[in-house]
Design a protein around this motif. Sequence first.
Motif, mmCIF file in Angstrom:
data_model
loop_
_atom_site.group_PDB
_atom_site.id
_atom_site.type_symbol
_atom_site.label_atom_id
_atom_site.label_comp_id
_atom_site.label_asym_id
_atom_site.label_seq_id
_atom_site.Cartn_x
_atom_site.Cartn_y
_atom_site.Cartn_z
ATOM 1 N N THR A 1 -20.458 12.442 3.725
ATOM 2 C CA THR A 1 -21.843 12.023 3.502
ATOM 3 C C THR A 1 -22.004 10.576 3.961
ATOM 4 O O THR A 1 -21.071 9.770 3.910
ATOM 5 C CB THR A 1 -22.215 12.120 2.014
ATOM 6 N N MET A 2 -23.220 10.241 4.367
ATOM 7 C CA MET A 2 -23.538 8.885 4.819
ATOM 8 C C MET A 2 -24.228 8.069 3.742
ATOM 9 O O MET A 2 -24.314 6.848 3.833
ATOM 10 C CB MET A 2 -24.431 8.949 6.064
ATOM 11 N N GLN A 3 -24.728 8.733 2.705
ATOM 12 C CA GLN A 3 -25.484 8.075 1.654
ATOM 13 C C GLN A 3 -25.244 8.816 0.349
ATOM 14 O O GLN A 3 -24.703 9.923 0.358
ATOM 15 C CB GLN A 3 -26.975 8.099 1.995
ATOM 16 N N PRO A 4 -25.600 8.237 -0.801
ATOM 17 C CA PRO A 4 -25.458 8.970 -2.064
ATOM 18 C C PRO A 4 -26.210 10.300 -1.998
ATOM 19 O O PRO A 4 -27.401 10.316 -1.661
ATOM 20 C CB PRO A 4 -26.048 8.026 -3.106
ATOM 21 N N THR A 5 -25.513 11.396 -2.294
ATOM 22 C CA THR A 5 -26.089 12.725 -2.120
ATOM 23 C C THR A 5 -25.860 13.573 -3.365
ATOM 24 O O THR A 5 -24.713 13.931 -3.670
ATOM 25 C CB THR A 5 -25.456 13.424 -0.905
ATOM 26 N N PRO A 6 -26.917 13.904 -4.105
ATOM 27 C CA PRO A 6 -26.750 14.792 -5.264
ATOM 28 C C PRO A 6 -26.313 16.190 -4.813
ATOM 29 O O PRO A 6 -26.745 16.684 -3.758
ATOM 30 C CB PRO A 6 -28.150 14.834 -5.890
ATOM 31 N N MET A 7 -25.474 16.815 -5.609
ATOM 32 C CA MET A 7 -25.008 18.175 -5.325
ATOM 33 C C MET A 7 -24.956 19.004 -6.595
ATOM 34 O O MET A 7 -24.788 18.470 -7.702
ATOM 35 C CB MET A 7 -23.608 18.160 -4.695
ATOM 36 N N LEU A 8 -25.087 20.314 -6.403
ATOM 37 C CA LEU A 8 -24.801 21.305 -7.434
ATOM 38 C C LEU A 8 -23.672 22.181 -6.920
ATOM 39 O O LEU A 8 -23.632 22.516 -5.728
ATOM 40 C CB LEU A 8 -26.023 22.180 -7.723
ATOM 41 N N ALA A 9 -22.765 22.579 -7.795
ATOM 42 C CA ALA A 9 -21.656 23.448 -7.398
ATOM 43 C C ALA A 9 -21.451 24.540 -8.437
ATOM 44 O O ALA A 9 -21.440 24.270 -9.640
ATOM 45 C CB ALA A 9 -20.375 22.636 -7.233
ATOM 46 N N ALA A 10 -21.331 25.779 -7.958
ATOM 47 C CA ALA A 10 -20.993 26.914 -8.828
ATOM 48 C C ALA A 10 -19.612 27.411 -8.417
ATOM 49 O O ALA A 10 -19.451 28.502 -7.873
ATOM 50 C CB ALA A 10 -22.036 28.012 -8.700
ATOM 51 N N LEU A 11 -18.610 26.590 -8.669
ATOM 52 C CA LEU A 11 -17.260 26.829 -8.177
ATOM 53 C C LEU A 11 -16.273 27.234 -9.273
ATOM 54 O O LEU A 11 -15.087 27.410 -9.001
ATOM 55 C CB LEU A 11 -16.742 25.578 -7.456
ATOM 56 N N ASN A 12 -16.758 27.385 -10.491
ATOM 57 C CA ASN A 12 -15.897 27.845 -11.586
ATOM 58 C C ASN A 12 -15.911 29.358 -11.676
ATOM 59 O O ASN A 12 -16.813 30.037 -11.152
ATOM 60 C CB ASN A 12 -16.363 27.259 -12.916
ATOM 61 N N VAL A 13 -14.930 29.902 -12.359
ATOM 62 C CA VAL A 13 -14.905 31.329 -12.651
ATOM 63 C C VAL A 13 -16.093 31.668 -13.560
ATOM 64 O O VAL A 13 -16.451 30.901 -14.453
ATOM 65 C CB VAL A 13 -13.574 31.712 -13.332
ATOM 66 N N HIS A 14 -16.712 32.809 -13.322
ATOM 67 C CA HIS A 14 -17.857 33.227 -14.126
ATOM 68 C C HIS A 14 -17.431 33.417 -15.593
ATOM 69 O O HIS A 14 -16.309 33.861 -15.870
ATOM 70 C CB HIS A 14 -18.425 34.537 -13.581
ATOM 71 N N PRO A 15 -18.294 33.078 -16.558
ATOM 72 C CA PRO A 15 -17.933 33.213 -17.974
ATOM 73 C C PRO A 15 -17.472 34.609 -18.380
ATOM 74 O O PRO A 15 -16.706 34.758 -19.341
ATOM 75 C CB PRO A 15 -19.227 32.827 -18.696
ATOM 76 N N SER A 16 -17.904 35.648 -17.652
ATOM 77 C CA SER A 16 -17.462 37.005 -17.984
ATOM 78 C C SER A 16 -15.964 37.208 -17.781
ATOM 79 O O SER A 16 -15.376 38.145 -18.325
ATOM 80 C CB SER A 16 -18.236 38.022 -17.131
ATOM 81 N N ARG A 17 -15.321 36.298 -17.034
ATOM 82 C CA ARG A 17 -13.871 36.378 -16.829
ATOM 83 C C ARG A 17 -13.121 35.267 -17.573
ATOM 84 O O ARG A 17 -11.915 35.110 -17.391
ATOM 85 C CB ARG A 17 -13.546 36.267 -15.325
ATOM 86 N N ARG A 18 -13.806 34.529 -18.398
ATOM 87 C CA ARG A 18 -13.209 33.366 -19.051
ATOM 88 C C ARG A 18 -12.003 33.745 -19.907
ATOM 89 O O ARG A 18 -10.990 33.045 -19.927
ATOM 90 C CB ARG A 18 -14.275 32.670 -19.898
ATOM 91 N N ASP A 19 -12.075 34.876 -20.618
ATOM 92 C CA ASP A 19 -10.959 35.268 -21.482
ATOM 93 C C ASP A 19 -9.722 35.696 -20.695
ATOM 94 O O ASP A 19 -8.629 35.816 -21.271
ATOM 95 C CB ASP A 19 -11.393 36.411 -22.404
#
Length: 288
Positions: free
Chosen positions: A13-31
């Motif tokens: 990035t060239m400047q401060p850039t807000p991001m969203l990430a959905a990179l975790n395992v879905h809660p249905s597989r948490r256990d």
Amino acid sequence: MLIRAGFEIHFETMQPTPMLAALNVHPSRRDDLRTPDRVEAFPNLPLTRYRDGFGNVCSRFTVPPGGVTLKNSFIIADCGQPDIPAPESSALPVESLPDDVLVYLLGSRYCETDRMMPLAWSLFGAIPSARDRVNAITDFVHNHIRFGYEFARPDKSAWMAYEEGAGVCRDFAHLAITLCRCMNIPARYCTGYLGDIGIPPIDAPMDFSAWFDVYIDGQWYTYDARHNEPRIGRILMARGRDATDAALVTAFGPAILTQFTVHTDEVHTHKARFSPGAIALPPIFINE
């Protein structure tokens, strides 16, 4: 069985850039997790986590000028069984569907049910069984679209994939989802890990994958129009109406993806399959 999975992604990035990430395992597989599922940022950035309207675990953060590397690696337990096909059943009348399922009948950004309705009914309208309709739709999409990373485009919709006859896994999923919705079968988009488990190893860089779920006889069942066969070891990360809701990374400004590696392997194997190159880059959604 146990599966080790993870990724390493780098953005410039060239400047401060807000991001969203959905990179975790879905809660249905948490256990099923056997080690922590922790997304780390380098340089160290504060990550604020929340759950979106579809139940996906999301992180929000701001990337400083220069860029960021995101990493994760974890071990998860899996039943080791292939996808379970839907039972023989008639499609539920729309008026009998649960309220929270109705949204998966509606058109969405990448799933233009209005444009594809005539085609869907001409091809699949004579099939009475919901399961058989889904099987026929999956076969049709699998045979109609030619797979290739060179066909990836972040603006490609189900209609475009049908017209062009080429795409990547998300295009297979979008077209199948759209045709299912046209036939009054609720369908939702899914993305996550899918390794070469239970099949001969594929000599290609690992990538995240896209598939879809259908709602039949009161339950959700997994289908995959790209591979068109039950697979072992899917690890769900995010789901929603289409790829907009399940984008793994959303950048609110210019961000260049320069590195992308994914690994997913059975723990008991000694030859880890970690992609050494960044030649299969998934679409990144950018708000401008």
